[in-house]
Design an enzyme around this catalytic site. Structure first.
Site, PDB file in Angstrom:
ATOM      1  N   LYS A 179       3.624 -15.226   1.609  1.00  4.26           N
ATOM      2  CA  LYS A 179       3.635 -16.052   0.403  1.00  4.26           C
ATOM      3  C   LYS A 179       5.098 -16.267   0.008  1.00  4.26           C
ATOM      4  CE  LYS A 179       0.635 -16.915  -2.255  1.00  4.26           C
ATOM      5  NZ  LYS A 179       0.072 -18.262  -2.536  1.00  4.26           N
TER       6      LYS A 179
ATOM      7  N   ASP B 120      -2.652 -17.810   1.646  1.00  4.68           N
ATOM      8  CA  ASP B 120      -3.877 -18.368   1.038  1.00  4.68           C
ATOM      9  C   ASP B 120      -4.362 -19.575   1.846  1.00  4.68           C
ATOM     10  OD1 ASP B 120      -1.504 -19.594   0.180  1.00  4.68           O
ATOM     11  OD2 ASP B 120      -2.334 -20.216  -1.744  1.00  4.68           O
TER      12      ASP B 120
ATOM     13  N   TYR C  34       0.821  -1.219   0.000  1.00  4.03           N
ATOM     14  CA  TYR C  34       0.000   0.000   0.000  1.00  4.03           C
ATOM     15  C   TYR C  34       0.855   1.269   0.000  1.00  4.03           C
ATOM     16  CZ  TYR C  34      -3.994  -3.012   1.123  1.00  4.03           C
ATOM     17  OH  TYR C  34      -4.957  -3.984   1.089  1.00  4.03           O
TER      18      TYR C  34
ATOM     19  N   ASP D 259      -5.068  -7.079   5.844  1.00  3.18           N
ATOM     20  CA  ASP D 259      -6.304  -6.379   5.503  1.00  3.18           C
ATOM     21  C   ASP D 259      -7.399  -7.412   5.225  1.00  3.18           C
ATOM     22  OD1 ASP D 259      -8.074  -4.438   4.750  1.00  3.18           O
ATOM     23  OD2 ASP D 259      -6.942  -3.731   3.014  1.00  3.18           O
TER      24      ASP D 259
ATOM     25  N   ASP E 212     -10.474  -9.008   8.103  1.00  4.67           N
ATOM     26  CA  ASP E 212     -11.907  -8.909   7.784  1.00  4.67           C
ATOM     27  C   ASP E 212     -12.558 -10.288   7.763  1.00  4.67           C
ATOM     28  OD1 ASP E 212     -11.900  -6.209   7.668  1.00  4.67           O
ATOM     29  OD2 ASP E 212     -12.546  -6.032   5.585  1.00  4.67           O
TER      30      ASP E 212
END
Ligand code: NAD
Length: 371
Positions: free
Chosen positions: A194, A227, A143, A251, A255
């Protein structure tokens, strides 16, 4: 009487003001019944500050935030300020606080109360008793990385670019928070990245491992691809204690974990900065929800997310684990009695209340539990 603890309350807009009123009442209760004295300052943020001062956060309020042990933040925003230019919007007040206090570690607990186990979209046997913490790196990664932008290629196509970038120090400081948190919980950290496809993930895994070997071998550490972590959160979320991950994966995973629990009105959060020489971290505590213009001013908002955020402040800024437990147990006891605000009303509700009614009920349980 213990030494005073400095708090800044920034209620903000909409239901932020209503839920922070209930937090205030719990703080007053603590002062009277637990002999804990807080030095409390209050200021405006968001739309309220724009209306009063023409800016979403004054320099004076910013300076106050830098000087306290913990900032308790309500929520900002609302239709009145929706059409302001981006740089003047209420949310800029919160972004300024996060940036200038260098709050790099975002803590999002996901707790399923027994009384609300049916509010989750997952089966009760999967989420019953869930209590996990997602720790998201908040100031680095894709970001913020450069180069970034959208460019036009010679053949007329356009190309969007963002850069995932982490340094040793950025990884180590958030990993240290994860290990310290785990020590106050169930002593397990799972680090998600990852590393199979990203060099930044390889570095993340190496640095977390190195820090663990150097200073935190007493904490159980595992690694997981992000993942797979997303899948495991749905398959068997109770296998986790603390999950530490980067800004982008955090992020998404925070959630996802939040929705294991049901309602937005129940979710607290904390954002922590670097420790100073005395070990004190800058800290901001806030409910995950926004200012909820659809119910603002009606006394309907659920104050539990804000109350649980205050409990996090007791635990992480003031080292008052016993008092934090007390607030959390009072919330739990209130829910067990079937007392609910509209957002969480459902099977088992015996008494549907508003913001004040919920606050009153929690205060009643605090008094009952404290003996
Ligand atoms: P929201 O979280 O304010 O509301 C979403 C829905 O959840 C609404 O229906 C609301 O009534 C309900 N809800 C939220 N909190 C609740 C509570 N405590 N009790 C009962 N019901 C609750 O999100 P939104 O509607 O997308 O945004 C509204 C405003 O809040 C916008 O201006 C947005 O920019 C702002 N916002 C601020 C923050 C923040 O201050 N950190 C976070 C998110 C959104």
């Amino acid at each position: 009487m213990a030494a005073n603890k400095k708090l800044l309350i920034l209620p903000g807009d909409g239901i932020g003001v209503e839920v922070m009123d209930e937090v205030r009442r719990v703080i007053d209760w603590m002062g009277k019944k637990r002999r804990v004295s807080f030095d409390i300052a209050e200021d405006k943020v968001g739309g309220a500050a724009i209306d009063a001062h023409g800016t979403p956060l004054t320099d004076e309020a910013m300076a106050k935030a830098q000087g306290v042990d913990a900032v308790l933040f309500g929520a900002v925003g609302g239709p009145k300020w929706d059409n302001l230019p981006f740089a003047q919007k209420p949310e800029r007040g919160l972004l300024r606080l996060r940036k200038e206090m260098e709050l790099f570690a975002n803590l999002r607990p996901a707790i399923v109360f027994d009384a609300l186990v049916d509010a989750s979209t997952l089966k009760p046997e999967v989420v019953k008793g869930l209590d996990i913490m997602i720790l998201r790196e908040l100031t680095g990664g894709v970001y913020f990385g450069t180069p970034r932008g959208i460019e036009t290629l010679p053949d007329g196509q356009r190309r969007g670019i963002n850069t995932q970038v982490y340094t040793t120090n950025e990884i180590r400081r958030v990993a240290a928070v994860a290990f310290e948190l785990a020590r106050k919980r169930n002593n397990k950290v799972c680090s998600a990245e990852k590393a199979n496809v990203m060099e930044s993930g390889v570095l993340w895994r190496e640095e977390v491992t190195r820090l663990h070997q150097e200073s935190y071998q007493d904490v159980e550490l595992s690694h997981m691809y992000a993942d797979n972590c997303a899948m495991q959160l749905l398959r068997n979320p109770r296998q986790f204690d603390v999950i530490v991950t980067d800004n982008l994966f955090g992020d998404i995973l925070s959630d996802e974990a939040a929705m294991l629990t049901g309602s937005l009105g129940m979710l607290p959060s904390a954002s922590l900065g670097a420790a100073d020489s005395s070990g004190r971290r800058k800290a901001l505590y806030e409910p995950v929800h926004g200012s909820a213009p659809d119910i603002a001013g009606k006394g309907l908002a659920n104050p539990v997310a804000a109350l649980m955020s205050f409990a996090m402040a007791l635990r992480y800024s003031f080292d008052m684990a016993e008092d934090a437990d007390l607030v959390e147990n009072a919330v739990k006891a209130t829910l067990d009695k079937g007392i609910r605000t509209g957002d969480i009303a459902g099977p088992g509700t015996t008494d549907k209340v508003g913001t004040r009614g919920m606050g009153e009920a929690v205060l009643g349980q605090l008094t009952a539990l404290a003996g």
